[in-house]
Design a protein around this motif. Sequence first.
Motif, PDB file in Angstrom:
ATOM      1  N   PHE A  42       0.625  -1.269  -0.049  1.00 59.39           N
ATOM      2  CA  PHE A  42       0.053  -0.058   0.116  1.00 59.39           C
ATOM      3  C   PHE A  42       0.957   1.062  -0.092  1.00 59.39           C
ATOM      4  N   ARG A  78      -2.117  -6.112   8.746  1.00 61.11           N
ATOM      5  CA  ARG A  78      -0.977  -5.401   8.062  1.00 61.11           C
ATOM      6  C   ARG A  78       0.448  -6.021   8.105  1.00 61.11           C
ATOM      7  N   CYS A  81       1.375  -7.263   4.630  1.00 56.96           N
ATOM      8  CA  CYS A  81       1.646  -6.628   3.514  1.00 56.96           C
ATOM      9  C   CYS A  81       2.561  -5.545   3.974  1.00 56.96           C
ATOM     10  N   ILE A  83       3.440  -1.431   3.929  1.00 55.34           N
ATOM     11  CA  ILE A  83       2.679   0.156   4.060  1.00 55.34           C
ATOM     12  C   ILE A  83       3.683   0.992   4.088  1.00 55.34           C
ATOM     13  N   ASN A  85       4.379   5.505   2.425  1.00 64.24           N
ATOM     14  CA  ASN A  85       3.705   6.695   1.921  1.00 64.24           C
ATOM     15  C   ASN A  85       4.800   7.439   0.730  1.00 64.24           C
TER      16      ASN A  85
END
Length: 190
Positions: A42, A78, A81, A83, A85
């Motif tokens: 993500f 979570r 995966c 994550i 930004n």
Amino acid sequence: AGVSTVLEAMAAEATTCTRCRLSGGRRTVVFGSGSRSAHLMFVGEGPGAREDEQGLPFVGRSGQLLDRLLAEELGMDRADCYITNVVKCRPPENRDPRPDEIAACLPYLERQLALVDPTVVVTLGNFSSKLLLETDVGITKLRGQAYRFGDPERHLVPTFHPAAALRGGGEVMARMRADLVRAKMLMEAG
């Protein structure tokens, strides 16, 4: 060196990064978290206040919603995966990241993608979707399908940022759920 070692070294390097003005206002660098061999990554926009305090991505209300959707639509949490930004430092007052800030952080994101090597990338909101798809088209028009991007080529599924679902209610949430189901199908197909 293994992926974990390289990612940890990059995260350590990022703690002293001063490539853009965001470094002046941060408490912590929010580099990324999760599985270093994840099939699903993500990519959000940037850290908010809670993330800046804790040094982890998506730990506020948006993160709680993302955790719930992960469990309900993908049967994952979570830890399964990765994550991150687009920008690793909190923009002041949660303003949008500026083009020069995004450009300064892009090498970190590119290395994260290369090292984790996910099958599917889910972009959360406008900034990550536009950046990785190299487009000016907004998330409302982009979402609803999967794209191929990058080298090596991978699947990208753009969806709304969880904050938009918190504000936008049931319709936005239903579209996010559909996008996550699309990501799950692509992961299962390899």
